[in-house]
Design a protein around this motif. Structure first.
Motif, PDB file in Angstrom:
ATOM      1  N   GLN A  64     -61.340  -5.210 -17.432  1.00  0.00           N
ATOM      2  CA  GLN A  64     -61.621  -3.976 -16.700  1.00  0.00           C
ATOM      3  C   GLN A  64     -61.714  -4.208 -15.199  1.00  0.00           C
ATOM      4  OE1 GLN A  64     -65.264  -2.631 -18.462  1.00  0.00           O
ATOM      5  NE2 GLN A  64     -64.270  -1.797 -20.290  1.00  0.00           N
ATOM      6  N   GLN A  65     -62.011  -5.467 -14.771  1.00  0.00           N
ATOM      7  CA  GLN A  65     -62.284  -5.744 -13.361  1.00  0.00           C
ATOM      8  C   GLN A  65     -61.104  -5.448 -12.445  1.00  0.00           C
ATOM      9  OE1 GLN A  65     -65.411  -6.665 -12.533  1.00  0.00           O
ATOM     10  NE2 GLN A  65     -64.832  -6.352 -10.401  1.00  0.00           N
ATOM     11  N   PRO A  66     -59.858  -5.866 -12.812  1.00  0.00           N
ATOM     12  CA  PRO A  66     -58.748  -5.559 -11.908  1.00  0.00           C
ATOM     13  C   PRO A  66     -58.590  -4.074 -11.642  1.00  0.00           C
ATOM     14  CG  PRO A  66     -58.085  -7.214 -13.507  1.00  0.00           C
ATOM     15  CD  PRO A  66     -59.426  -6.714 -13.940  1.00  0.00           C
ATOM     16  N   GLU A  67     -58.782  -3.272 -12.678  1.00  0.00           N
ATOM     17  CA  GLU A  67     -58.669  -1.819 -12.486  1.00  0.00           C
ATOM     18  C   GLU A  67     -59.767  -1.311 -11.562  1.00  0.00           C
ATOM     19  OE1 GLU A  67     -58.633   2.298 -15.136  1.00  0.00           O
ATOM     20  OE2 GLU A  67     -58.699   0.345 -16.115  1.00  0.00           O
ATOM     21  N   GLN A  68     -61.017  -1.822 -11.767  1.00  0.00           N
ATOM     22  CA  GLN A  68     -62.125  -1.397 -10.905  1.00  0.00           C
ATOM     23  C   GLN A  68     -61.903  -1.872  -9.471  1.00  0.00           C
ATOM     24  OE1 GLN A  68     -65.583  -3.025 -12.770  1.00  0.00           O
ATOM     25  NE2 GLN A  68     -65.538  -1.595 -14.501  1.00  0.00           N
ATOM     26  N   ASN A  69     -61.463  -3.144  -9.311  1.00  0.00           N
ATOM     27  CA  ASN A  69     -61.203  -3.657  -7.972  1.00  0.00           C
ATOM     28  C   ASN A  69     -60.096  -2.876  -7.292  1.00  0.00           C
ATOM     29  OD1 ASN A  69     -63.143  -5.572  -8.350  1.00  0.00           O
ATOM     30  ND2 ASN A  69     -61.711  -7.239  -8.846  1.00  0.00           N
ATOM     31  N   SER A  70     -59.107  -2.527  -8.051  1.00  0.00           N
ATOM     32  CA  SER A  70     -57.991  -1.778  -7.478  1.00  0.00           C
ATOM     33  C   SER A  70     -58.452  -0.428  -6.971  1.00  0.00           C
ATOM     34  CB  SER A  70     -56.891  -1.619  -8.528  1.00  0.00           C
ATOM     35  OG  SER A  70     -55.823  -0.853  -8.026  1.00  0.00           O
ATOM     36  N   VAL A  71     -59.324   0.234  -7.744  1.00  0.00           N
ATOM     37  CA  VAL A  71     -59.853   1.533  -7.307  1.00  0.00           C
ATOM     38  C   VAL A  71     -60.725   1.360  -6.080  1.00  0.00           C
ATOM     39  CG1 VAL A  71     -61.333   3.455  -7.958  1.00  0.00           C
ATOM     40  CG2 VAL A  71     -59.703   2.522  -9.616  1.00  0.00           C
ATOM     41  N   ALA A  72     -61.611   0.309  -6.100  1.00  0.00           N
ATOM     42  CA  ALA A  72     -62.534   0.101  -4.986  1.00  0.00           C
ATOM     43  C   ALA A  72     -61.814  -0.334  -3.724  1.00  0.00           C
ATOM     44  CB  ALA A  72     -63.589  -0.934  -5.359  1.00  0.00           C
ATOM     45  N   ALA A  73     -60.661  -1.004  -3.862  1.00  0.00           N
ATOM     46  CA  ALA A  73     -59.955  -1.547  -2.705  1.00  0.00           C
ATOM     47  C   ALA A  73     -58.655  -0.808  -2.424  1.00  0.00           C
ATOM     48  CB  ALA A  73     -59.676  -3.032  -2.932  1.00  0.00           C
ATOM     49  N   ASP A  74     -58.556   0.440  -2.798  1.00  0.00           N
ATOM     50  CA  ASP A  74     -57.378   1.266  -2.529  1.00  0.00           C
ATOM     51  C   ASP A  74     -56.091   0.617  -3.041  1.00  0.00           C
ATOM     52  OD1 ASP A  74     -58.895   3.199  -1.417  1.00  0.00           O
ATOM     53  OD2 ASP A  74     -58.480   2.668   0.660  1.00  0.00           O
ATOM     54  N   GLY A  75     -56.144   0.087  -4.244  1.00  0.00           N
ATOM     55  CA  GLY A  75     -54.946  -0.472  -4.852  1.00  0.00           C
ATOM     56  C   GLY A  75     -54.635  -1.898  -4.469  1.00  0.00           C
ATOM     57  N   VAL A  76     -55.409  -2.515  -3.590  1.00  0.00           N
ATOM     58  CA  VAL A  76     -55.177  -3.901  -3.182  1.00  0.00           C
ATOM     59  C   VAL A  76     -56.039  -4.815  -4.050  1.00  0.00           C
ATOM     60  CG1 VAL A  76     -55.300  -5.581  -1.309  1.00  0.00           C
ATOM     61  CG2 VAL A  76     -54.657  -3.215  -0.829  1.00  0.00           C
ATOM     62  N   ILE A  77     -55.398  -5.750  -4.740  1.00  0.00           N
ATOM     63  CA  ILE A  77     -56.122  -6.711  -5.581  1.00  0.00           C
ATOM     64  C   ILE A  77     -55.975  -8.086  -4.953  1.00  0.00           C
ATOM     65  CG2 ILE A  77     -56.328  -7.728  -7.869  1.00  0.00           C
ATOM     66  CD1 ILE A  77     -55.042  -5.223  -9.012  1.00  0.00           C
ATOM     67  N   PHE A  78     -57.089  -8.588  -4.434  1.00  0.00           N
ATOM     68  CA  PHE A  78     -57.085  -9.910  -3.801  1.00  0.00           C
ATOM     69  C   PHE A  78     -58.372 -10.608  -4.172  1.00  0.00           C
ATOM     70  CE2 PHE A  78     -58.357 -12.791  -0.410  1.00  0.00           C
ATOM     71  CZ  PHE A  78     -57.231 -13.585  -0.285  1.00  0.00           C
ATOM     72  N   ASN A  79     -58.262 -11.749  -4.825  1.00  0.00           N
ATOM     73  CA  ASN A  79     -59.439 -12.507  -5.266  1.00  0.00           C
ATOM     74  C   ASN A  79     -59.075 -13.984  -5.249  1.00  0.00           C
ATOM     75  OD1 ASN A  79     -61.756 -13.470  -6.393  1.00  0.00           O
ATOM     76  ND2 ASN A  79     -61.821 -12.005  -8.071  1.00  0.00           N
ATOM     77  N   ARG A  80     -59.741 -14.747  -4.381  1.00  0.00           N
ATOM     78  CA  ARG A  80     -59.472 -16.183  -4.262  1.00  0.00           C
ATOM     79  C   ARG A  80     -60.797 -16.954  -4.309  1.00  0.00           C
ATOM     80  NH1 ARG A  80     -54.971 -18.214  -1.267  1.00  0.00           N
ATOM     81  NH2 ARG A  80     -53.106 -16.982  -1.755  1.00  0.00           N
ATOM     82  N   VAL A  81     -60.780 -18.140  -4.926  1.00  0.00           N
ATOM     83  CA  VAL A  81     -61.897 -19.080  -4.843  1.00  0.00           C
ATOM     84  C   VAL A  81     -61.459 -20.209  -3.924  1.00  0.00           C
ATOM     85  CG1 VAL A  81     -63.375 -20.682  -6.083  1.00  0.00           C
ATOM     86  CG2 VAL A  81     -62.800 -18.487  -7.113  1.00  0.00           C
ATOM     87  N   LEU A  82     -62.161 -20.337  -2.770  1.00  0.00           N
ATOM     88  CA  LEU A  82     -61.781 -21.302  -1.736  1.00  0.00           C
ATOM     89  C   LEU A  82     -62.969 -22.194  -1.404  1.00  0.00           C
ATOM     90  CD1 LEU A  82     -59.985 -18.766   0.633  1.00  0.00           C
ATOM     91  CD2 LEU A  82     -58.881 -20.306  -0.995  1.00  0.00           C
ATOM     92  N   GLU A  83     -62.664 -23.365  -0.894  1.00  0.00           N
ATOM     93  CA  GLU A  83     -63.718 -24.271  -0.443  1.00  0.00           C
ATOM     94  C   GLU A  83     -64.130 -23.890   0.976  1.00  0.00           C
ATOM     95  OE1 GLU A  83     -64.546 -29.041   0.364  1.00  0.00           O
ATOM     96  OE2 GLU A  83     -62.840 -28.409  -0.877  1.00  0.00           O
ATOM     97  N   ALA A  84     -65.444 -23.770   1.185  1.00  0.00           N
ATOM     98  CA  ALA A  84     -65.961 -23.285   2.464  1.00  0.00           C
ATOM     99  C   ALA A  84     -66.222 -24.445   3.420  1.00  0.00           C
ATOM    100  CB  ALA A  84     -67.245 -22.496   2.252  1.00  0.00           C
ATOM    101  N   VAL A  85     -65.835 -24.242   4.676  1.00  0.00           N
ATOM    102  CA  VAL A  85     -66.186 -25.143   5.772  1.00  0.00           C
ATOM    103  C   VAL A  85     -66.675 -24.270   6.924  1.00  0.00           C
ATOM    104  CG1 VAL A  85     -64.575 -26.967   5.125  1.00  0.00           C
ATOM    105  CG2 VAL A  85     -63.814 -25.133   6.636  1.00  0.00           C
TER     106      VAL A  85
END
Length: 571
Positions: A64-85
């Protein structure tokens, strides 16, 4: 024979009884073991059942998350796990890899306005950290804008504001952050609370906060916002936001409330201005090398008295112990924390001291003043008070005195002390004066002393200033010990005070456009800005635009006056 048979029979009965008891205990033990094994098996099955249910629930949510994210982000689906510096930046704008720009651009995110991201701290298992209720921890989630797409692939670069809000405690060995594209509503209201005392003492502190928020793209409830004012740093907690718990602060008029701090102990470790009431005695203690600060408001009736020129402001300190000593520094706001290097008035007498500020001094006017008690030696207990010293009556008494430095018809000049004495008593005065008084022969001094006090009267070999023998050591340390400025200059005290008030590029000045206390810096790069007398900061800060009140046209702040005169003929 019968005795032996009975003994054998009894022994056999005992052995049979023991075997039966052991068999019974063995059955009980085996029964308990079976019950324990059954309980363990049921617990394992229950745990497996719960894990299966959680896995199914997580799978359902993931579907369900992609659909919810798409609605919340105006159709843009972007999700990354990155190492922080971390990197040394300002505000809340992060740096992402170039591959993220490509992915966002392909989905049309650049056409939807400013980009915002939700940043969540990720556990070592690779999932966002969850609370018992399954919600993300507030201290492990924040929001940000994007500065540029220049980070290395697989990494996200975080400025100190974002880093500290995500990793409030010690960061893990490999700090992982989930970066998710979101859309945020424009903020209309924000309530912030200082994390310690002293922030409200800053003149025009809301303007200072506005300058800091200008470097931010977002605000999230629970975040800690760092405000720098000169050399001081204040932390403000975001308590409430409207219309959402995370909002955009770009291109919006947001109402900001700053409530009082609930922390007292934290504020005592930093500079805090203690209010002083005219004529009221305050008791305090200062340690060697430390400052205790007070503030005095000169306004209303007090301001009228000083403006009339009939009274001096008298700052008095009485010390309670002989082992300690203090110095006194006074400055007028916006210099809110005077120091040895930066102040307008000072007193360095040993022991108790009185600092008199005359109305003839043009720096004395209505406003707020800061008073610093500096621990010069040891821990000193003191009493401080501020009063008004009426000088009109003293002037009348001097006119009626028996001696004067100005000649008149019926007076003669004493050959010893140089004062003009009435002619009828000049002989008696000269006889007494020559026996008891001593005139200091040092160039420019000429002070009249009692002969028993003459041995204690000395002059500094470097500057010629008069002092007592016991005060000469302190005088040399205060006025002639080299002081080092942060800009690299080394000067003595009086030259350092002049340097830091008018020439030092690190001195604090009030920006005429944002109202914040900033470092003066070097001269402006633009010739026209230098002709206007703008500092390096003011040249950049004044380049911001604002709508003209008359025509609504966007005009740079530093050219607004010229625009009003040239276009609207307003002075």
């Amino acid at each position: 024979m019968d005795f032996e048979l009975r003994a054998a029979k009894q022994k056999l009965e005992r052995e049979q009884k023991d075997r039966k008891e052991k068999a019974r205990l063995k059955l009980i033990k085996e029964k308990k073991a079976k019950e324990e094994a059954l309980k363990q098996r049921e617990a394992i099955e229950a745990a497996q059942r719960i894990r299966r249910l959680d896995a199914a629930d997580a799978l359902l949510k993931a579907e369900q998350q992609p659909e919810q994210n798409s609605v919340a982000a105006d159709g843009v689906i972007f999700n990354r796990v990155l190492e922080a510096v971390s990197f040394q930046g300002y505000g809340d704008k992060i740096k992402l890899p170039a591959s993220c720009f490509t992915e966002l651009s392909n989905q049309g995110a650049l056409d939807k306005g400013p980009m915002y991201f939700q940043l969540s701290k990720v556990s070592q298992e690779g999932v966002p950290m969850q609370t018992e209720d399954g919600e993300q921890q507030s201290h492990g989630t924040t929001h940000s804008g994007v500065l540029e797409f220049t980070a290395s692939d697989g990494f996200v670069e975080l400025p100190p504001h974002v880093w500290n809000n995500l990793f409030s405690s010690d960061p893990p060995e490999v700090p992982l952050v989930e970066v998710r594209y979101v859309r945020l509503p424009k903020g209309t209201y924000a309530k912030l609370q200082p994390d310690g005392m002293g922030f409200s003492d800053i003149p025009n502190h809301k303007a200072v906060l506005e300058t800091t928020l200008r470097q931010h793209a977002t605000l999230s409830q629970g975040d800690l916002v760092t405000v720098n004012h000169g050399t001081l740093t204040y932390n403000l907690r975001v308590l409430e936001l409207k219309p959402s718990t995370s909002v955009s602060v770009l291109e919006t008029d947001i109402e900001v409330d700053v409530v009082g701090s609930e922390s007292i102990t934290d504020g005592m470790d930093r500079h805090v201005l203690i209010p002083l009431v005219l004529g009221k005695l305050e008791v305090g203690t200062v340690e060697e090398g430390k400052y205790v600060y007070y503030k005095l408001s000169v306004d209303g009736n007090l301001g009228d008295i000083i403006a009339s020129g009939d009274a001096n402001v008298e700052v008095k300190i009485d010390t309670e112990n002989d082992n300690g000593d203090t110095d006194l520094y006074v400055s007028r706001h916006p210099v809110i924390f005077p120091t040895q290097h930066q102040h307008e008035w000072s007193s360095h007498d040993i022991g108790s001291k009185v600092l008199i500020i005359s109305p003839k001094d043009q720096s004395l006017s209505t406003g707020t003043y800061s008073i610093a008690v500096f621990g010069f030696k040891g821990t000193t207990k003191y009493r401080i008070s501020v009063g008004i010293q009426n000088i009109s009556h003293r002037n009348m008494g001097e006119t009626a005195g028996s001696s004067s430095s100005v000649a008149d018809v019926n007076s003669e000049k004493c050959r010893n002390c140089g004062h003009y004495i009435p002619s009828r008593t000049i002989a008696l005065h000269e006889a007494y004066c020559s026996r008891h008084n001593f005139i200091c022969k040092h160039a420019g001094c000429g002070i009249v002393l009692r002969k028993e006090e003459a041995a204690k009267h000395v002059h500094c070999e470097k500057c010629g200033r008069a002092s007592q023998v016991g005060e000469l050591e302190k005088h040399m340390k205060v006025f002639h010990e080299p002081l080092h400025c942060g800009c690299g200059v080394t000067l003595e005290k009086e030259e350092m005070v002049q340097h830091q008030s008018s020439a030092c590029p690190l001195r604090l000045v009030t920006c005429r456009f944002c109202g914040d206390m900033v470092q003066a810096g070097s001269t402006a790069n633009d010739v026209r800005d230098r002709m206007r007398g703008l500092s390096e900061h003011e040249s950049l800060c004044g380049s911001r635009t604002a709508p003209c009140d008359s025509c609504g046209r966007a005009v740079m702040l530093k050219e607004m006056d010229i625009h009003r005169v040239a276009v609207h003929q307003k002075n």
